[in-house]
Each structure stands twice: as C-alpha cells, then as structure tokens.
Design a protein around this motif. Structure first.
Motif, PDB file in Angstrom:
ATOM      1  N   GLU A  13      70.660  81.100 -89.830  1.00 22.57           N
ATOM      2  CA  GLU A  13      70.835  82.304 -90.653  1.00 22.57           C
ATOM      3  C   GLU A  13      69.525  82.703 -91.331  1.00 22.57           C
ATOM      4  O   GLU A  13      69.151  83.877 -91.337  1.00 22.57           O
ATOM      5  CB  GLU A  13      71.925  82.081 -91.704  1.00 22.57           C
ATOM      6  CG  GLU A  13      72.282  83.337 -92.463  1.00 22.57           C
ATOM      7  CD  GLU A  13      73.466  83.144 -93.398  1.00 22.57           C
ATOM      8  OE1 GLU A  13      73.543  83.891 -94.397  1.00 22.57           O
ATOM      9  OE2 GLU A  13      74.309  82.258 -93.142  1.00 22.57           O
ATOM     10  N   SER A  14      68.819  81.728 -91.866  1.00 27.79           N
ATOM     11  CA  SER A  14      67.525  82.008 -92.513  1.00 27.79           C
ATOM     12  C   SER A  14      66.513  82.538 -91.510  1.00 27.79           C
ATOM     13  O   SER A  14      65.759  83.469 -91.813  1.00 27.79           O
ATOM     14  CB  SER A  14      66.973  80.741 -93.163  1.00 27.79           C
ATOM     15  OG  SER A  14      67.825  80.297 -94.187  1.00 27.79           O
ATOM     16  N   THR A  16      67.181  84.187 -88.791  1.00 24.18           N
ATOM     17  CA  THR A  16      67.598  85.553 -88.462  1.00 24.18           C
ATOM     18  C   THR A  16      67.107  86.526 -89.526  1.00 24.18           C
ATOM     19  O   THR A  16      66.607  87.607 -89.199  1.00 24.18           O
ATOM     20  CB  THR A  16      69.134  85.618 -88.314  1.00 24.18           C
ATOM     21  OG1 THR A  16      69.543  84.663 -87.325  1.00 24.18           O
ATOM     22  CG2 THR A  16      69.589  87.001 -87.893  1.00 24.18           C
ATOM     23  N   GLU A  17      67.212  86.148 -90.784  1.00 25.52           N
ATOM     24  CA  GLU A  17      66.717  87.000 -91.876  1.00 25.52           C
ATOM     25  C   GLU A  17      65.207  87.184 -91.782  1.00 25.52           C
ATOM     26  O   GLU A  17      64.691  88.280 -92.043  1.00 25.52           O
ATOM     27  CB  GLU A  17      67.095  86.387 -93.231  1.00 25.52           C
ATOM     28  CG  GLU A  17      68.579  86.422 -93.524  1.00 25.52           C
ATOM     29  CD  GLU A  17      68.951  85.628 -94.768  1.00 25.52           C
ATOM     30  OE1 GLU A  17      68.041  85.162 -95.498  1.00 25.52           O
ATOM     31  OE2 GLU A  17      70.160  85.481 -95.010  1.00 25.52           O
ATOM     32  N   THR A  20      63.943  90.014 -89.592  1.00 26.86           N
ATOM     33  CA  THR A  20      63.929  91.341 -90.223  1.00 26.86           C
ATOM     34  C   THR A  20      62.605  91.548 -90.948  1.00 26.86           C
ATOM     35  O   THR A  20      61.987  92.604 -90.840  1.00 26.86           O
ATOM     36  CB  THR A  20      65.117  91.496 -91.188  1.00 26.86           C
ATOM     37  OG1 THR A  20      66.322  91.378 -90.428  1.00 26.86           O
ATOM     38  CG2 THR A  20      65.088  92.843 -91.894  1.00 26.86           C
ATOM     39  N   ASP A  21      62.152  90.519 -91.676  1.00 30.43           N
ATOM     40  CA  ASP A  21      60.858  90.620 -92.369  1.00 30.43           C
ATOM     41  C   ASP A  21      59.708  90.762 -91.382  1.00 30.43           C
ATOM     42  O   ASP A  21      58.675  91.348 -91.704  1.00 30.43           O
ATOM     43  CB  ASP A  21      60.632  89.403 -93.271  1.00 30.43           C
ATOM     44  CG  ASP A  21      61.498  89.428 -94.517  1.00 30.43           C
ATOM     45  OD1 ASP A  21      62.019  90.503 -94.863  1.00 30.43           O
ATOM     46  OD2 ASP A  21      61.658  88.367 -95.153  1.00 30.43           O
ATOM     47  N   LYS A  82      58.678  85.128 -95.569  1.00 31.54           N
ATOM     48  CA  LYS A  82      59.630  85.998 -96.254  1.00 31.54           C
ATOM     49  C   LYS A  82      58.869  86.896 -97.222  1.00 31.54           C
ATOM     50  O   LYS A  82      57.975  86.444 -97.916  1.00 31.54           O
ATOM     51  CB  LYS A  82      60.665  85.140 -96.984  1.00 31.54           C
ATOM     52  CG  LYS A  82      61.918  85.850 -97.328  1.00 31.54           C
ATOM     53  CD  LYS A  82      63.057  84.846 -97.449  1.00 31.54           C
ATOM     54  CE  LYS A  82      64.370  85.533 -97.653  1.00 31.54           C
ATOM     55  NZ  LYS A  82      64.723  86.505 -96.650  1.00 31.54           N
TER      56      LYS A  82
END
Length: 144
Positions: A13-14, A16-17, A20-21, A82
């Motif tokens: 999940e991290s 995947t996030e 986006t960044d 991030k």
C-alpha cells in the motif's frame, strides 16, 4: 532516523502511494502484479526507506549484463521520496545505500534515466549533486 531495508509485501500500500508521488498513480492490484513480476526476476531488487517504521521512500534497481562489459551495470529504475519528506535526507540515504549495495554486488557503474520535464529539474539537480553526470539521450518509440 532513516532506515533502509528490503521491500516486503506488507509495504504494498505504501509503495502504491509512492507511485503517485513519482507521477505514476497506480492501483494496489496493479502494483501487486508488478511487484510479483519484479520479485520473480533475480536481477531486480527493491528497497524502502522508513522513518519510525513508516515507508517514506523507495528505490528499485536492476543489475544489467551488457555486451560491452564483463561487469554488471546497476540501473536505478525507480526512485522516489514521499513529497512531505523531500529535503530531509531520505533520497540521499537511498542513494548512499544503493551505491554501497552496488559495490558489494561487484558493480562499479550506477546509472538512471529521467524525463526532460519542468517538474524534474529539482530531481536532476539532486542527481548532479550526488555525482551523476549527464552522458546522453534516451530515445523512445511507442509501438502500436
């Protein structure tokens, strides 16, 4: 304190996030499929940077065999911090880690490609400040 470790499936999940960044939004299912393929290739390696066990960055590399050298060349194929942690040493820690990892794999050649876009200028400066040199062009042809 920034820690670097191998990617675990619990980081999905991290990760995947982070895509986006990086500018490549993805779904968890798509990322899961990619990571399964990447994990099955013995020349691909994924590492994450954590602060207090929270994933705040990642670097994906592959060892390349080439026609021009008997040594592996290490390509950084994905690299992202991030957004809210940029400028706090995460990227530098990931690069330092991968430089040492690369040496330990018997490689003395580390490279990456980066798009020629306005939003990539700060990334390009980061790479230059880490000792990377601009050495050529990348040519792309999309096949329909």
């Amino acid at each position: 304190m920034i820690q670097i470790r191998e990617y675990h499936s619990s980081d999905l999940e991290s990760l995947t996030e982070l895509m986006t960044d990086l500018g490549s939004p993805s779904t968890i299912e798509d990322m899961k499929n990619r990571m399964e393929l990447i994990g099955s290739n013995p020349y691909y390696f994924t590492f994450v940077a954590t602060i207090n066990e929270k994933v705040v960055g990642m670097i994906g590399v592959r060892l390349n065999i080439t026609y021009t050298s008997n040594k592996f060349k290490t390509q950084i194929s994905s690299f992202v911090t991030k957004k809210e942690y940029q400028g706090q040493g995460v990227g530098k820690a990931l690069i330092n880690f991968i430089e040492e990892w690369t040496r330990n794999k018997g490689s003395d050649f580390l490279y990456l490609t980066s798009g020629i876009k306005e939003e990539r200028i700060s990334a390009h400066e980061f790479y230059k400040n880490r000792g990377f040199n601009v050495t050529g062009y990348r040519f792309v042809k999309r096949l329909n």
